[in-house]
Design a protein around this motif. Sequence first.
Motif, PDB file in Angstrom:
ATOM      1  N   ILE A  13       0.836  -1.213   0.000  1.00 39.54           N
ATOM      2  CA  ILE A  13       0.000   0.000   0.000  1.00 39.54           C
ATOM      3  C   ILE A  13       0.869   1.261   0.000  1.00 39.54           C
ATOM      4  O   ILE A  13       0.454   2.323  -0.472  1.00 39.54           O
ATOM      5  CB  ILE A  13      -0.979  -0.024   1.204  1.00 39.54           C
ATOM      6  N   SER A  14       2.107   1.147   0.514  1.00 37.60           N
ATOM      7  CA  SER A  14       2.943   2.338   0.665  1.00 37.60           C
ATOM      8  C   SER A  14       3.224   3.009  -0.680  1.00 37.60           C
ATOM      9  O   SER A  14       3.325   4.222  -0.767  1.00 37.60           O
ATOM     10  CB  SER A  14       4.266   1.973   1.341  1.00 37.60           C
ATOM     11  N   GLU A  15       3.301   2.210  -1.727  1.00 34.60           N
ATOM     12  CA  GLU A  15       3.541   2.758  -3.062  1.00 34.60           C
ATOM     13  C   GLU A  15       2.442   3.760  -3.419  1.00 34.60           C
ATOM     14  O   GLU A  15       2.692   4.820  -3.994  1.00 34.60           O
ATOM     15  CB  GLU A  15       3.545   1.590  -4.054  1.00 34.60           C
ATOM     16  N   LEU A  16       1.197   3.419  -3.014  1.00 35.13           N
ATOM     17  CA  LEU A  16       0.071   4.302  -3.336  1.00 35.13           C
ATOM     18  C   LEU A  16       0.037   5.526  -2.435  1.00 35.13           C
ATOM     19  O   LEU A  16      -0.612   6.524  -2.729  1.00 35.13           O
ATOM     20  CB  LEU A  16      -1.233   3.511  -3.239  1.00 35.13           C
ATOM     21  N   PHE A  17       0.700   5.441  -1.295  1.00 33.86           N
ATOM     22  CA  PHE A  17       0.796   6.601  -0.392  1.00 33.86           C
ATOM     23  C   PHE A  17       2.075   7.393  -0.679  1.00 33.86           C
ATOM     24  O   PHE A  17       2.414   8.318   0.046  1.00 33.86           O
ATOM     25  CB  PHE A  17       0.832   6.156   1.078  1.00 33.86           C
ATOM     26  N   ASP A  18       2.818   6.942  -1.688  1.00 32.81           N
ATOM     27  CA  ASP A  18       4.015   7.659  -2.102  1.00 32.81           C
ATOM     28  C   ASP A  18       5.114   7.656  -1.028  1.00 32.81           C
ATOM     29  O   ASP A  18       5.765   8.671  -0.768  1.00 32.81           O
ATOM     30  CB  ASP A  18       3.634   9.103  -2.480  1.00 32.81           C
ATOM     31  N   VAL A  19       5.264   6.524  -0.380  1.00 30.87           N
ATOM     32  CA  VAL A  19       6.340   6.355   0.607  1.00 30.87           C
ATOM     33  C   VAL A  19       7.132   5.117   0.191  1.00 30.87           C
ATOM     34  O   VAL A  19       6.542   4.081  -0.114  1.00 30.87           O
ATOM     35  CB  VAL A  19       5.767   6.151   2.034  1.00 30.87           C
ATOM     36  N   GLU A  20       8.448   5.248   0.185  1.00 33.09           N
ATOM     37  CA  GLU A  20       9.256   4.104  -0.252  1.00 33.09           C
ATOM     38  C   GLU A  20       9.429   3.107   0.885  1.00 33.09           C
ATOM     39  O   GLU A  20       9.907   3.457   1.966  1.00 33.09           O
ATOM     40  CB  GLU A  20      10.631   4.596  -0.742  1.00 33.09           C
ATOM     41  N   VAL A  21       9.039   1.868   0.619  1.00 37.51           N
ATOM     42  CA  VAL A  21       9.250   0.777   1.581  1.00 37.51           C
ATOM     43  C   VAL A  21       9.838  -0.407   0.815  1.00 37.51           C
ATOM     44  O   VAL A  21       9.270  -0.835  -0.177  1.00 37.51           O
ATOM     45  CB  VAL A  21       7.928   0.335   2.244  1.00 37.51           C
ATOM     46  N   GLN A  22      10.966  -0.897   1.282  1.00 35.51           N
ATOM     47  CA  GLN A  22      11.557  -2.089   0.651  1.00 35.51           C
ATOM     48  C   GLN A  22      11.470  -3.252   1.633  1.00 35.51           C
ATOM     49  O   GLN A  22      11.765  -3.069   2.819  1.00 35.51           O
ATOM     50  CB  GLN A  22      13.037  -1.850   0.331  1.00 35.51           C
ATOM     51  N   LEU A  23      11.074  -4.420   1.127  1.00 39.06           N
ATOM     52  CA  LEU A  23      11.120  -5.620   1.973  1.00 39.06           C
ATOM     53  C   LEU A  23      12.516  -6.202   1.836  1.00 39.06           C
ATOM     54  O   LEU A  23      13.020  -6.363   0.726  1.00 39.06           O
ATOM     55  CB  LEU A  23      10.057  -6.623   1.536  1.00 39.06           C
ATOM     56  N   ILE A  24      13.154  -6.466   2.969  1.00 31.58           N
ATOM     57  CA  ILE A  24      14.548  -6.919   2.921  1.00 31.58           C
ATOM     58  C   ILE A  24      14.712  -8.230   3.701  1.00 31.58           C
ATOM     59  O   ILE A  24      13.899  -8.553   4.566  1.00 31.58           O
ATOM     60  CB  ILE A  24      15.529  -5.845   3.462  1.00 31.58           C
ATOM     61  N   SER A  25      15.762  -8.938   3.387  1.00 36.56           N
ATOM     62  CA  SER A  25      16.032 -10.218   4.056  1.00 36.56           C
ATOM     63  C   SER A  25      16.679  -9.938   5.422  1.00 36.56           C
ATOM     64  O   SER A  25      17.205  -8.843   5.662  1.00 36.56           O
ATOM     65  CB  SER A  25      16.991 -11.042   3.205  1.00 36.56           C
ATOM     66  N   PRO A  26      16.699 -10.952   6.297  1.00 39.02           N
ATOM     67  CA  PRO A  26      17.389 -10.775   7.577  1.00 39.02           C
ATOM     68  C   PRO A  26      18.860 -10.351   7.389  1.00 39.02           C
ATOM     69  O   PRO A  26      19.370  -9.534   8.159  1.00 39.02           O
ATOM     70  CB  PRO A  26      17.285 -12.147   8.226  1.00 39.02           C
ATOM     71  N   ASP A  27      19.503 -10.888   6.341  1.00 35.96           N
ATOM     72  CA  ASP A  27      20.921 -10.538   6.128  1.00 35.96           C
ATOM     73  C   ASP A  27      21.087  -9.060   5.792  1.00 35.96           C
ATOM     74  O   ASP A  27      22.006  -8.402   6.283  1.00 35.96           O
ATOM     75  CB  ASP A  27      21.506 -11.381   4.987  1.00 35.96           C
ATOM     76  N   VAL A  28      20.194  -8.564   4.952  1.00 34.08           N
ATOM     77  CA  VAL A  28      20.283  -7.133   4.606  1.00 34.08           C
ATOM     78  C   VAL A  28      19.942  -6.285   5.843  1.00 34.08           C
ATOM     79  O   VAL A  28      20.552  -5.229   6.078  1.00 34.08           O
ATOM     80  CB  VAL A  28      19.368  -6.789   3.403  1.00 34.08           C
TER      81      VAL A  28
ATOM     82  N   VAL B  72      -3.226   1.352  -9.416  1.00 33.98           N
ATOM     83  CA  VAL B  72      -4.112   2.486  -9.751  1.00 33.98           C
ATOM     84  C   VAL B  72      -5.010   2.887  -8.583  1.00 33.98           C
ATOM     85  O   VAL B  72      -5.808   3.817  -8.692  1.00 33.98           O
ATOM     86  CB  VAL B  72      -5.013   2.148 -10.969  1.00 33.98           C
ATOM     87  N   GLY B  73      -4.900   2.207  -7.463  1.00 39.40           N
ATOM     88  CA  GLY B  73      -5.748   2.543  -6.313  1.00 39.40           C
ATOM     89  C   GLY B  73      -5.667   1.443  -5.277  1.00 39.40           C
ATOM     90  O   GLY B  73      -4.845   0.524  -5.393  1.00 39.40           O
ATOM     91  N   TYR B  74      -6.499   1.534  -4.270  1.00 37.11           N
ATOM     92  CA  TYR B  74      -6.554   0.483  -3.246  1.00 37.11           C
ATOM     93  C   TYR B  74      -7.983   0.314  -2.783  1.00 37.11           C
ATOM     94  O   TYR B  74      -8.814   1.216  -2.938  1.00 37.11           O
ATOM     95  CB  TYR B  74      -5.622   0.804  -2.067  1.00 37.11           C
ATOM     96  N   THR B  75      -8.266  -0.865  -2.234  1.00 38.89           N
ATOM     97  CA  THR B  75      -9.640  -1.130  -1.809  1.00 38.89           C
ATOM     98  C   THR B  75      -9.979  -0.298  -0.579  1.00 38.89           C
ATOM     99  O   THR B  75      -9.176  -0.182   0.346  1.00 38.89           O
ATOM    100  CB  THR B  75      -9.833  -2.626  -1.484  1.00 38.89           C
ATOM    101  N   THR B  76     -11.171   0.271  -0.605  1.00 40.12           N
ATOM    102  CA  THR B  76     -11.625   1.055   0.544  1.00 40.12           C
ATOM    103  C   THR B  76     -12.406   0.176   1.507  1.00 40.12           C
ATOM    104  O   THR B  76     -12.518   0.475   2.682  1.00 40.12           O
ATOM    105  CB  THR B  76     -12.490   2.229   0.071  1.00 40.12           C
ATOM    106  N   SER B  77     -12.978  -0.920   0.986  1.00 44.57           N
ATOM    107  CA  SER B  77     -13.544  -1.930   1.878  1.00 44.57           C
ATOM    108  C   SER B  77     -13.607  -3.268   1.147  1.00 44.57           C
ATOM    109  O   SER B  77     -13.511  -3.319  -0.079  1.00 44.57           O
ATOM    110  CB  SER B  77     -14.918  -1.529   2.423  1.00 44.57           C
ATOM    111  N   GLY B  78     -13.767  -4.323   1.930  1.00 51.18           N
ATOM    112  CA  GLY B  78     -13.813  -5.656   1.339  1.00 51.18           C
ATOM    113  C   GLY B  78     -14.450  -6.645   2.287  1.00 51.18           C
ATOM    114  O   GLY B  78     -14.520  -6.406   3.499  1.00 51.18           O
ATOM    115  N   ALA B  79     -14.943  -7.755   1.726  1.00 53.00           N
ATOM    116  CA  ALA B  79     -15.570  -8.807   2.531  1.00 53.00           C
ATOM    117  C   ALA B  79     -15.674 -10.048   1.666  1.00 53.00           C
ATOM    118  O   ALA B  79     -15.348  -9.998   0.474  1.00 53.00           O
ATOM    119  CB  ALA B  79     -16.959  -8.373   2.987  1.00 53.00           C
TER     120      ALA B  79
END
Length: 815
Positions: A112-127, A750-757
């Motif tokens: 979701i961070s990409e859509l909020f314009d914040v950089e988040v990288q998932l990294i391994s334990p080694d990194v 292009v967006g994100y879900t505002t609700s779901g079920a």
Amino acid sequence: MSSAIPAEAKVVVVGGGVIGSSVAYHLTKLGWRDVVLLEQNQLAGGTTWHAAGLIGRLRTSNSMTRINKYSAELYAGLEKETGHPTGWKQVGSLIAAKSEDRMIQLRRTAAISELFDVEVQLISPDVAKEKWPLLRTDDLFGAAWLPHDGKIVPKEICIALAKGARKRGATILENIRVTDVEHKNGLVTGVKTSIGIIKAQYVVLCGGMWTRELGLRCGVTIPLYPVEHHYIVSEAVPGAFDELPVGRDPDLCIYFRGEGDAILLGAFQKYTKPWMVERIPDNFSFQLLDPDWEKYTEPLAAGKWRIPALQNAKFAKFVNGPESFTPDNNFIIGEAPELRNLFVAAGFNSVGIASAGGAGKYLAEWMIEGQPTMDLWSVDIRRFGRFANNLPFLRERVTEVLGLHYQMAWPNREFLTGRGLRTSAIHQRLAEQGACFGSKNGWERPNWFARRGMKPEMEYSFGRQNWFDCHAAEHRATRENVAIFDQTGFSKFIFQGRDAVRVLEWICGNKVDVPTGKVVYTGMFNQRGGFESDLTIIRLSAQEFYIVTGTAQAVHDFDWIKRHIDRKEHAELVDVTDAYGVLGLMGPNSRSLLQQVTDADLKNGSFPFGTARRINIGQAMVLAARITYVGELGWELHVPMGQMGLVYMTLMEAGRDFELVNAGHYAINSLRLEKGYRAWGADISPDDSPLEADLGFAVAWNKAAPFIGRETLLKQKQTDLKRRLVSFVLGDPEPVLWGSEPIYRNGEAVGYTTSGAYGHTLGAAVGMGYVKHADGVSAEFIESGRYEIGINGKRYAATAHLRPPHDPQRERILA
Ligand SMILES: Cc1cc2nc3c(=O)[nH]c(=O)nc-3n(C[C@H](O)[C@H](O)[C@H](O)COP(=O)(O)OP(=O)(O)OC[C@H]3O[C@@H](n4cnc5c(N)ncnc54)[C@H](O)[C@@H]3O)c2cc1C
């Protein structure tokens, strides 16, 4: 009157912590220069000075992320602007995942961070170890890396903001205490201080943990209470240095960072202690509470585990600082509904430094524009009713709130403390039949009903939760037969008077001047054309209306309507929420069942869709409205609270022959999503217009009376929409949607879900969300795309729907 203070000012800001300084800074930056800030002791001496200085950009919603991002960007340049050193260092931050579930949460966050314009990288334990060499990483599943996060020196940021405000004309005075807010006829007129009165058009309460008390003195509800928040600082540790990133290990409830050649280790323990104090001392400045090493045993052990170099370290400093927390872990800003021109910014739940820049900016804009400039509902002061300001409740609730920062952000997570505040008259009967309750605005609402032999308790997960099968049965019963819902938490108002219709025509997009007995669904819009609310209005007589709105919106909507009644107009608004219970009887067999217990003629010709009238049910009288939020034939029954038991039992008895079932709010949610019905606060907000939300049908564009937002909306009608609310159904029947999942069109977010079920009629998960595109979102654009939804790190094919995904029932609702 002392000569030390001005006789008057446009704005008086009360409190010189980071929040008050930021409000003064932004007001002057936006051109309101006649600002006086009063601090009872010294600037930053309250909670601000001892904060740990962690500055994170990412929050759980777009608007809160915008607030924090703005803060970080402001702080990065503040030293240059003001000449005051702030200690800003962009060291980055990492969040460790010690469990598989936490890793799923991080994957959801990163997506979701990409859509909020914040950089988040998932990294391994080694990194992660490369980033934080002293870290133990052999038990980690991975981590998230946020390169733009940082840290500052909180006291200095407060002083720099105050300096910036002073440069642009603000007067900042220390050692002056505000003892009262002065007001007349519901409008602020100034403040009384320890050395005299200042007349003012606006007063802003930024008194940190003192703010609740200040509010009580002028009749304003500001529910917050201080809890003890702890961190410790080691002596020098080999390998530690100041530029180490900020680290968080939420599973161990700890955070850490470099502090020179030492390490700062802080804790957000699951349960913490309120500061048990009768009254917060006025002179509590640059002070701390006593160290509590016993309470710190677990975080210390956790810190030594995660950072083995701490095992032999000595700890030079224990910071036990009181910080105010609110009942829902979100801060409080906005204009108090009880007093015009009294604004509040307080209750920052241990993220006040990271939020102060943005909170000050958006509050200043709110004051200057006369309305919020973006959706601030999650922090809006009007989300709390007076009941939330009860002291024993606050003292209990805050014990749980601090820890939430690091607890798993499970879908549907409910509070365990401070429950049972508001209950419907049939609460006990529902509990006996297996209701599992959730709480909303204090109301205990059945979410689902446990089957015999099953405990009505939540077992959380990001996949199907333990109530999946119960929910399926309730959902299907409503679609195929008949179900009964306790919806007592709805907010209800009576609005009456000679000018009532005129006021409503002005604040509602739809035509409200309808014949008696008609039910109108309408939006109330702000000047930006966004939804302030959506609600149902029943015309009871020429001059009397019964208004039904969402459970959470009671104070907000009451305030919105009230503030639009001109002094000269004859119209009175009364909140009758606690006086009426609501039962929804929904499903294709609802008419046959209801007809068993009433002599009212329920046939379509006599009681058509979109009408309401008083009918008898057994020996009781109710207001029955033929409307639906689940997309089936049904009635919403508004019952005097004293007759709820009688009506419920009458229906349950007659319902035996129909196999009537109890159903909860989770079923309402999935049923309405299959039908494409929007929920305010999720799918529609003050930032979304009826055109973007595809609710233009509920706007009477050509009605004789103008309405708020009309001009903006007419302009928007002439242009191509850049975003549009779309329903989605997954192709794979297995996964579930909760909301906040990214939507991809032809591979691009292009967006994100505002609700779901989970839509049990459709046999797959269903959700909705805005699809954005800079060149416009025509029906052709939407329909020509190939869609996927990102769930827990994996993408699933989905179909997009501009019409309700489940539609064949439309004729049945109207019949
Ligand atoms: C141990 C600890 C660590 C923290 N770490 C972080 C962190 O890393 N990052 C982060 O973002 N946040 C952190 N926080 C939270 C942060 O410190 C607060 O959210 C923030 O400082 C709140 O600022 P404030 O201006 O609302 O309150 P305060 O700083 O308390 O300021 C309020 C001011 O109002 C004044 N006042 C009150 N009543 C009156 C009156 N009647 N007249 C005049 N003046 C009055 C008080 O004297 C006080 O100076 C931490 C908090 C603690 C306790």
